[in-house]
Design a protein around this motif. Sequence first.
Motif, mmCIF file in Angstrom:
data_model
loop_
_atom_site.group_PDB
_atom_site.id
_atom_site.type_symbol
_atom_site.label_atom_id
_atom_site.label_comp_id
_atom_site.label_asym_id
_atom_site.label_seq_id
_atom_site.Cartn_x
_atom_site.Cartn_y
_atom_site.Cartn_z
ATOM 1 N N MET A 1 28.412 38.044 36.055
ATOM 2 C CA MET A 1 29.565 38.471 35.287
ATOM 3 C C MET A 1 30.469 39.256 36.231
ATOM 4 O O MET A 1 30.044 40.233 36.826
ATOM 5 C CB MET A 1 29.105 39.347 34.115
ATOM 6 C CG MET A 1 30.206 40.077 33.393
ATOM 7 S SD MET A 1 31.462 39.074 32.586
ATOM 8 C CE MET A 1 30.499 38.124 31.456
ATOM 9 N N LEU A 2 31.700 38.795 36.370
ATOM 10 C CA LEU A 2 32.680 39.468 37.209
ATOM 11 C C LEU A 2 33.634 40.272 36.349
ATOM 12 O O LEU A 2 34.265 39.734 35.439
ATOM 13 C CB LEU A 2 33.479 38.444 38.021
ATOM 14 C CG LEU A 2 32.716 37.631 39.035
ATOM 15 C CD1 LEU A 2 33.632 36.601 39.683
ATOM 16 C CD2 LEU A 2 32.093 38.530 40.090
ATOM 17 N N LEU A 3 33.750 41.553 36.658
ATOM 18 C CA LEU A 3 34.701 42.444 35.989
ATOM 19 C C LEU A 3 35.690 42.901 37.058
ATOM 20 O O LEU A 3 35.552 43.979 37.634
ATOM 21 C CB LEU A 3 33.977 43.633 35.372
ATOM 22 C CG LEU A 3 32.942 43.304 34.306
ATOM 23 C CD1 LEU A 3 32.129 44.530 33.934
ATOM 24 C CD2 LEU A 3 33.620 42.713 33.083
ATOM 25 N N LEU A 4 36.673 42.059 37.333
ATOM 26 C CA LEU A 4 37.619 42.332 38.411
ATOM 27 C C LEU A 4 38.959 42.785 37.846
ATOM 28 O O LEU A 4 39.985 42.162 38.058
ATOM 29 C CB LEU A 4 37.793 41.082 39.288
ATOM 30 C CG LEU A 4 36.513 40.537 39.897
ATOM 31 C CD1 LEU A 4 36.803 39.280 40.706
ATOM 32 C CD2 LEU A 4 35.836 41.595 40.762
ATOM 33 N N GLY A 5 38.945 43.878 37.122
ATOM 34 C CA GLY A 5 40.186 44.396 36.573
ATOM 35 C C GLY A 5 40.048 45.303 35.379
ATOM 36 O O GLY A 5 40.742 46.307 35.281
ATOM 37 N N PRO A 6 39.170 44.969 34.434
ATOM 38 C CA PRO A 6 39.171 45.767 33.205
ATOM 39 C C PRO A 6 38.847 47.245 33.417
ATOM 40 O O PRO A 6 39.407 48.087 32.732
ATOM 41 C CB PRO A 6 38.122 45.102 32.317
ATOM 42 C CG PRO A 6 37.528 43.998 33.069
ATOM 43 C CD PRO A 6 38.244 43.856 34.367
ATOM 44 N N LEU A 7 37.987 47.570 34.351
ATOM 45 C CA LEU A 7 37.586 48.971 34.490
ATOM 46 C C LEU A 7 38.707 49.840 35.042
ATOM 47 O O LEU A 7 38.736 51.033 34.784
ATOM 48 C CB LEU A 7 36.336 49.106 35.358
ATOM 49 C CG LEU A 7 35.085 48.430 34.812
ATOM 50 C CD1 LEU A 7 33.875 48.810 35.647
ATOM 51 C CD2 LEU A 7 34.845 48.764 33.352
ATOM 52 N N TYR A 8 39.630 49.265 35.777
ATOM 53 C CA TYR A 8 40.722 50.116 36.251
ATOM 54 C C TYR A 8 41.989 49.987 35.407
ATOM 55 O O TYR A 8 42.902 50.777 35.555
ATOM 56 C CB TYR A 8 41.013 49.965 37.742
ATOM 57 C CG TYR A 8 41.262 48.594 38.290
ATOM 58 C CD1 TYR A 8 42.505 48.003 38.210
ATOM 59 C CD2 TYR A 8 40.252 47.923 38.953
ATOM 60 C CE1 TYR A 8 42.740 46.757 38.758
ATOM 61 C CE2 TYR A 8 40.478 46.679 39.509
ATOM 62 C CZ TYR A 8 41.728 46.101 39.411
ATOM 63 O OH TYR A 8 41.952 44.871 39.964
ATOM 64 N N LEU A 20 31.754 47.274 29.642
ATOM 65 C CA LEU A 20 30.461 47.127 30.314
ATOM 66 C C LEU A 20 29.375 46.687 29.338
ATOM 67 O O LEU A 20 28.534 45.847 29.679
ATOM 68 C CB LEU A 20 30.083 48.433 31.013
ATOM 69 C CG LEU A 20 30.904 48.739 32.265
ATOM 70 C CD1 LEU A 20 30.775 50.214 32.652
ATOM 71 C CD2 LEU A 20 30.486 47.828 33.415
ATOM 72 N N ALA A 21 29.398 47.224 28.133
ATOM 73 C CA ALA A 21 28.413 46.813 27.123
ATOM 74 C C ALA A 21 28.572 45.333 26.793
ATOM 75 O O ALA A 21 27.581 44.608 26.653
ATOM 76 C CB ALA A 21 28.567 47.663 25.860
ATOM 77 N N GLU A 22 29.795 44.871 26.674
ATOM 78 C CA GLU A 22 30.045 43.460 26.389
ATOM 79 C C GLU A 22 29.602 42.583 27.555
ATOM 80 O O GLU A 22 29.037 41.512 27.358
ATOM 81 C CB GLU A 22 31.530 43.228 26.070
ATOM 82 C CG GLU A 22 31.881 41.799 25.734
ATOM 83 C CD GLU A 22 31.245 41.267 24.465
ATOM 84 O OE1 GLU A 22 31.368 40.042 24.224
ATOM 85 O OE2 GLU A 22 30.614 42.024 23.700
ATOM 86 N N ALA A 23 29.832 43.031 28.769
ATOM 87 C CA ALA A 23 29.382 42.266 29.941
ATOM 88 C C ALA A 23 27.864 42.107 29.911
ATOM 89 O O ALA A 23 27.345 41.012 30.145
ATOM 90 C CB ALA A 23 29.830 42.961 31.224
ATOM 91 N N LEU A 24 27.146 43.182 29.606
ATOM 92 C CA LEU A 24 25.688 43.090 29.543
ATOM 93 C C LEU A 24 25.229 42.223 28.374
ATOM 94 O O LEU A 24 24.199 41.558 28.468
ATOM 95 C CB LEU A 24 25.060 44.479 29.444
ATOM 96 C CG LEU A 24 24.964 45.230 30.760
ATOM 97 C CD1 LEU A 24 24.333 46.595 30.544
ATOM 98 C CD2 LEU A 24 24.181 44.447 31.785
ATOM 99 N N ARG A 25 25.998 42.214 27.298
ATOM 100 C CA ARG A 25 25.636 41.389 26.157
ATOM 101 C C ARG A 25 25.704 39.901 26.512
ATOM 102 O O ARG A 25 24.840 39.126 26.113
ATOM 103 C CB ARG A 25 26.558 41.677 24.969
ATOM 104 C CG ARG A 25 26.144 40.956 23.691
ATOM 105 C CD ARG A 25 27.170 41.134 22.579
ATOM 106 N NE ARG A 25 28.381 40.376 22.797
ATOM 107 C CZ ARG A 25 28.496 39.043 22.634
ATOM 108 N NH1 ARG A 25 27.464 38.330 22.247
ATOM 109 N NH2 ARG A 25 29.643 38.431 22.849
ATOM 110 N N VAL A 26 26.705 39.496 27.275
ATOM 111 C CA VAL A 26 26.910 38.065 27.508
ATOM 112 C C VAL A 26 26.232 37.536 28.767
ATOM 113 O O VAL A 26 26.024 36.329 28.882
ATOM 114 C CB VAL A 26 28.416 37.696 27.533
ATOM 115 C CG1 VAL A 26 29.053 38.036 26.210
ATOM 116 C CG2 VAL A 26 29.139 38.338 28.687
ATOM 117 N N VAL A 27 25.869 38.394 29.690
ATOM 118 C CA VAL A 27 25.199 37.909 30.902
ATOM 119 C C VAL A 27 23.714 37.723 30.612
ATOM 120 O O VAL A 27 23.124 38.478 29.840
ATOM 121 C CB VAL A 27 25.455 38.851 32.108
ATOM 122 C CG1 VAL A 27 24.674 40.143 31.987
ATOM 123 C CG2 VAL A 27 25.158 38.167 33.416
#
Length: 166
Positions: A1-8, A20-27
């Motif tokens: 799972m790549l999060l290249l933008g949402p955190l900033y 981050l919770a959603e990323a862990l849910r779907v990976v």
Amino acid sequence: MLLLGPLYHLTERADRERVLAEALRVVRSGGLVVAAGIQRYAALFDHAAHGRLHLDGREERSGRVLATGRNEGREFTFAYFHRAEELAEEVRDAGVTGTRLYGVEGPGDALLKAAETATGRQVPRESDLFTSALAAARIAEEHPELLVASSHLLAFGRRPGQAARS
């Protein structure tokens, strides 16, 4: 799972926690999670390297970003600028295991930007300056205290559990 933008692009921690919770849910179990962040000092480095820090209130605004992590959207979009340990903590707190942080550019990046600003030309990849900046980035990987020298950070880790076999 790549999060290249949402955190900033999310200035509130609660919003970043939801991403981050959603990323862990779907990976899948054991799957890789990679999250990008902008380093707290990036605006200061960028404005100084381009010779703009003293212009149009940028020194004051850069100071506010250093103090709060929040960018108000003048020269750049509304954004959150992390400290390295803060990004690692947010990712770990979400449940990502084995979290490691890497600086993207390394300590030579501001020198390259300054050289490009001074000459008006891109530093050639085959130049000694570019080669040295790349070597500095590689050396810095083994020294977490040098994460502050990169404008962008990548956090790598895994969702807990065993990877699914195919």
